[in-house]
Design a protein around this motif. Structure first.
Motif, PDB file in Angstrom:
ATOM      1  N   THR A  65      20.152  32.780  -3.409  1.00 31.02           N
ATOM      2  CA  THR A  65      19.492  34.018  -3.006  1.00 31.02           C
ATOM      3  C   THR A  65      19.131  33.977  -1.529  1.00 31.02           C
ATOM      4  O   THR A  65      18.320  34.749  -1.055  1.00 31.02           O
ATOM      5  CB  THR A  65      18.246  34.266  -3.891  1.00 31.02           C
ATOM      6  N   SER A  66      19.708  33.075  -0.785  1.00 34.02           N
ATOM      7  CA  SER A  66      19.446  32.991   0.645  1.00 34.02           C
ATOM      8  C   SER A  66      20.015  34.216   1.359  1.00 34.02           C
ATOM      9  O   SER A  66      21.105  34.694   1.034  1.00 34.02           O
ATOM     10  CB  SER A  66      20.095  31.726   1.222  1.00 34.02           C
ATOM     11  N   SER A  67      19.278  34.695   2.364  1.00 37.16           N
ATOM     12  CA  SER A  67      19.752  35.866   3.106  1.00 37.16           C
ATOM     13  C   SER A  67      20.986  35.555   3.945  1.00 37.16           C
ATOM     14  O   SER A  67      21.646  36.471   4.431  1.00 37.16           O
ATOM     15  CB  SER A  67      18.641  36.417   4.007  1.00 37.16           C
ATOM     16  N   VAL A  68      21.329  34.264   4.102  1.00 40.10           N
ATOM     17  CA  VAL A  68      22.532  33.932   4.863  1.00 40.10           C
ATOM     18  C   VAL A  68      23.780  34.478   4.186  1.00 40.10           C
ATOM     19  O   VAL A  68      24.792  34.751   4.850  1.00 40.10           O
ATOM     20  CB  VAL A  68      22.632  32.407   5.070  1.00 40.10           C
ATOM     21  N   LEU A  69      23.733  34.696   2.877  1.00 44.19           N
ATOM     22  CA  LEU A  69      24.904  35.250   2.192  1.00 44.19           C
ATOM     23  C   LEU A  69      25.206  36.651   2.704  1.00 44.19           C
ATOM     24  O   LEU A  69      26.374  37.087   2.711  1.00 44.19           O
ATOM     25  CB  LEU A  69      24.721  35.235   0.676  1.00 44.19           C
ATOM     26  N   LEU A  70      24.177  37.374   3.129  1.00 43.77           N
ATOM     27  CA  LEU A  70      24.387  38.722   3.648  1.00 43.77           C
ATOM     28  C   LEU A  70      24.999  38.676   5.042  1.00 43.77           C
ATOM     29  O   LEU A  70      25.789  39.549   5.416  1.00 43.77           O
ATOM     30  CB  LEU A  70      23.061  39.483   3.658  1.00 43.77           C
ATOM     31  N   MET A  71      24.670  37.643   5.813  1.00 46.91           N
ATOM     32  CA  MET A  71      25.317  37.448   7.111  1.00 46.91           C
ATOM     33  C   MET A  71      26.804  37.175   6.927  1.00 46.91           C
ATOM     34  O   MET A  71      27.623  37.549   7.767  1.00 46.91           O
ATOM     35  CB  MET A  71      24.665  36.287   7.856  1.00 46.91           C
ATOM     36  N   PHE A  72      27.137  36.514   5.833  1.00 45.27           N
ATOM     37  CA  PHE A  72      28.530  36.200   5.547  1.00 45.27           C
ATOM     38  C   PHE A  72      29.292  37.425   5.048  1.00 45.27           C
ATOM     39  O   PHE A  72      30.417  37.709   5.473  1.00 45.27           O
ATOM     40  CB  PHE A  72      28.599  35.078   4.503  1.00 45.27           C
ATOM     41  N   ILE A  73      28.676  38.179   4.157  1.00 49.02           N
ATOM     42  CA  ILE A  73      29.385  39.257   3.473  1.00 49.02           C
ATOM     43  C   ILE A  73      29.713  40.416   4.406  1.00 49.02           C
ATOM     44  O   ILE A  73      30.648  41.176   4.143  1.00 49.02           O
ATOM     45  CB  ILE A  73      28.582  39.737   2.242  1.00 49.02           C
ATOM     46  N   VAL A  74      28.976  40.562   5.520  1.00 51.24           N
ATOM     47  CA  VAL A  74      29.294  41.657   6.450  1.00 51.24           C
ATOM     48  C   VAL A  74      30.665  41.477   7.085  1.00 51.24           C
ATOM     49  O   VAL A  74      31.216  42.420   7.666  1.00 51.24           O
ATOM     50  CB  VAL A  74      28.220  41.822   7.547  1.00 51.24           C
ATOM     51  N   GLN A  75      31.230  40.267   6.979  1.00 46.74           N
ATOM     52  CA  GLN A  75      32.606  40.051   7.443  1.00 46.74           C
ATOM     53  C   GLN A  75      33.622  40.615   6.458  1.00 46.74           C
ATOM     54  O   GLN A  75      34.825  40.549   6.701  1.00 46.74           O
ATOM     55  CB  GLN A  75      32.880  38.558   7.610  1.00 46.74           C
ATOM     56  N   ARG A  76      33.114  41.159   5.355  1.00 46.61           N
ATOM     57  CA  ARG A  76      33.968  41.658   4.260  1.00 46.61           C
ATOM     58  C   ARG A  76      34.713  40.483   3.617  1.00 46.61           C
ATOM     59  O   ARG A  76      35.913  40.516   3.387  1.00 46.61           O
ATOM     60  CB  ARG A  76      34.936  42.733   4.722  1.00 46.61           C
ATOM     61  N   LYS A  77      33.929  39.428   3.312  1.00 47.95           N
ATOM     62  CA  LYS A  77      34.432  38.250   2.614  1.00 47.95           C
ATOM     63  C   LYS A  77      33.610  38.042   1.343  1.00 47.95           C
ATOM     64  O   LYS A  77      32.399  38.280   1.339  1.00 47.95           O
ATOM     65  CB  LYS A  77      34.322  37.006   3.504  1.00 47.95           C
ATOM     66  N   PRO A  78      34.230  37.543   0.264  1.00 41.55           N
ATOM     67  CA  PRO A  78      33.529  37.403  -1.015  1.00 41.55           C
ATOM     68  C   PRO A  78      32.480  36.298  -1.021  1.00 41.55           C
ATOM     69  O   PRO A  78      32.626  35.269  -0.355  1.00 41.55           O
ATOM     70  CB  PRO A  78      34.654  37.072  -2.006  1.00 41.55           C
ATOM     71  N   VAL A  79      31.436  36.533  -1.824  1.00 42.54           N
ATOM     72  CA  VAL A  79      30.373  35.555  -2.029  1.00 42.54           C
ATOM     73  C   VAL A  79      30.182  35.325  -3.527  1.00 42.54           C
ATOM     74  O   VAL A  79      30.012  36.278  -4.291  1.00 42.54           O
ATOM     75  CB  VAL A  79      29.040  36.019  -1.416  1.00 42.54           C
ATOM     76  N   VAL A  80      30.232  34.057  -3.922  1.00 38.41           N
ATOM     77  CA  VAL A  80      29.875  33.663  -5.279  1.00 38.41           C
ATOM     78  C   VAL A  80      28.430  33.177  -5.240  1.00 38.41           C
ATOM     79  O   VAL A  80      28.074  32.339  -4.414  1.00 38.41           O
ATOM     80  CB  VAL A  80      30.787  32.532  -5.798  1.00 38.41           C
ATOM     81  N   THR A  81      27.587  33.730  -6.108  1.00 34.82           N
ATOM     82  CA  THR A  81      26.189  33.323  -6.134  1.00 34.82           C
ATOM     83  C   THR A  81      25.862  32.633  -7.454  1.00 34.82           C
ATOM     84  O   THR A  81      26.446  32.942  -8.495  1.00 34.82           O
ATOM     85  CB  THR A  81      25.249  34.522  -5.944  1.00 34.82           C
ATOM     86  N   PHE A  82      24.903  31.719  -7.372  1.00 32.02           N
ATOM     87  CA  PHE A  82      24.415  31.051  -8.576  1.00 32.02           C
ATOM     88  C   PHE A  82      22.992  31.514  -8.848  1.00 32.02           C
ATOM     89  O   PHE A  82      22.090  31.290  -8.047  1.00 32.02           O
ATOM     90  CB  PHE A  82      24.454  29.534  -8.420  1.00 32.02           C
ATOM     91  N   CYS A  83      22.815  32.226  -9.959  1.00 26.14           N
ATOM     92  CA  CYS A  83      21.498  32.713 -10.393  1.00 26.14           C
ATOM     93  C   CYS A  83      20.809  33.524  -9.294  1.00 26.14           C
ATOM     94  O   CYS A  83      19.612  33.345  -9.013  1.00 26.14           O
ATOM     95  CB  CYS A  83      20.615  31.561 -10.835  1.00 26.14           C
ATOM     96  N   ASN A  84      21.552  34.405  -8.674  1.00 27.78           N
ATOM     97  CA  ASN A  84      20.976  35.302  -7.672  1.00 27.78           C
ATOM     98  C   ASN A  84      19.917  36.186  -8.327  1.00 27.78           C
ATOM     99  O   ASN A  84      20.090  36.646  -9.459  1.00 27.78           O
ATOM    100  CB  ASN A  84      22.087  36.160  -7.052  1.00 27.78           C
ATOM    101  N   ASN A  85      18.807  36.441  -7.613  1.00 25.24           N
ATOM    102  CA  ASN A  85      17.721  37.197  -8.244  1.00 25.24           C
ATOM    103  C   ASN A  85      17.910  38.708  -8.146  1.00 25.24           C
ATOM    104  O   ASN A  85      17.084  39.461  -8.665  1.00 25.24           O
ATOM    105  CB  ASN A  85      16.356  36.779  -7.680  1.00 25.24           C
TER     106      ASN A  85
END
Length: 357
Positions: free
Chosen positions: A249-269
């Motif tokens: 649930t780290s906000s860094v995943l949102l920094m990554f996804i703006v590149q239009r690249k997929p994110v797999v999360t574990f137990c995201n809230n």
């Protein structure tokens, strides 16, 4: 009017208390210097390392130095900033809204704490609630600019030192927040150890600087030709280097996804259709394999989400922040006085050991 051109001869202060703030503010610094402005840095607290300043970055060492220099504006990627600094205070955020809640169950990202004159928001899903707060409280303005931290992702100038053309495997970036309740690190060690041994992917790992040192050392020990553990104050080149991210649930995943690249999360809230969320560790590998295929429906959902989160891909958010700051400085809008929080004022002055009024 092009307010960027009014930067010349103005003074801008960069206020930081964490090492990751260097990467957030340096794109703004570059826009200021390119347009004839002056920049100084103030480092607050023991969590920020002064060795990360470059030889041409000038540090102010005390509050008296700040008052003597008299900045026109101070930029801070933080929730709080001393209100007794000269000039206006500009909030530029230290991350995206990852849906984290405070102890009272309120969204911690969407708060106005009585410190800033101007908020430079990242996209519609930040702008709309802050505009509502602006209307309600009246002591600050809001301008949507995009987030300067991400400019380098879109300019084509960013180097990616963590990848090699000789290694043709897909690259997986694993990141985790430090919160014990939300972090994947204590829960996925065996799976990540397995990934590091199979060599199926090129794996990069980076953890939040507040992660417990015993966990950091445990994962560092997995380092081999398939997995590289990286400690850095600048995560942006890592984001650029990877094809898929594994996160929690780290906000860094949102920094990554703006590149239009997929994110797999574990137990995201706050799981939603722009993420591939997994709650069973045994299903993690299949989800990552799927993410590397960039499935069409997922990519469409990511694009829709990014239009609300951060629609800007021109690499000019820093210029918009500086322009919005200059426009504020030149405007004659009358704002309500900031609330005087005596407890916060005392704590701030105590932390800085500054008692002049």
């Amino acid at each position: 009017m092009n307010y960027l051109t009014t930067t010349k001869n103005k003074k801008y202060l960069m206020y930081i208390s964490q090492n990751y703030s260097y990467a957030i503010l340096r794109p703004i610094q570059a826009a200021i210097l390119a347009n004839g402005g002056q920049v100084r840095w103030f480092l607050q607290g023991s969590s920020v390392n002064p060795d990360f300043l470059t030889p041409d970055e000038i540090r102010l060492n005390s509050i008296d130095d700040i008052h003597n220099w008299k900045p026109d504006a101070t930029f801070a990627p933080a929730n709080l900033i001393p209100t007794f600094f000269p000039g206006i205070k500009v909030g530029v955020f230290h991350g995206f809204d990852a849906g984290k809640l405070d102890k009272k169950g309120n969204n911690d990202h969407l708060k106005a704490r009585g410190c800033f004159d101007l908020y430079c928001t990242q996209g519609p899903n930040t702008t709309v609630p802050f505009k509502a707060l602006q209307k309600k409280l009246g002591y600050f303005k809001v301008t949507e600019t995009g987030w300067p931290t991400l400019d380098r992702l879109f300019t084509g100038e960013l180097q990616t030192p963590y990848t090699s053309k000789a290694d043709t495997r897909p690259t997986l970036l694993i990141c985790s927040t430090f919160s014990k309740r939300l972090s994947l690190a204590p829960k996925l060690y065996e799976q990540i150890k397995h990934f590091s041994e199979t060599g199926k992917w090129h794996i990069l790992m980076q953890f939040h600087p507040k992660m417990p040192i015993e966990l950091i050392n445990k994962y560092k020990a997995l380092s081999n030709q398939n997995l590289t553990f990286i400690e850095t104050d600048d995560v942006v080149p890592l984001l650029k280097s990877a094809d898929v991210m594994l996160c929690d649930t780290s906000s860094v995943l949102l920094m990554f996804i703006v590149q239009r690249k997929p994110v797999v999360t574990f137990c995201n809230n706050a799981p939603d259709k722009h993420l591939l969320n997994v709650t069973d560790p045994n299903k993690l590998e299949d989800a990552i394999d799927l993410a590397f295929t960039y499935p069409k429906t997922l990519m469409q959902n990511i694009e829709s989400y990014c239009q609300q989160l951060h629609p800007y891909t021109d690499g000019k958010s820093s210029e918009r922040v500086v322009a919005a700051t200059n426009e504020f400085l030149l405007s004659d809008d009358k704002l309500n006085p900031k609330p005087f929080n005596i407890i916060r004022q005392f704590k701030t002055r105590k932390n800085l050991n500054y008692w002049k009024w």
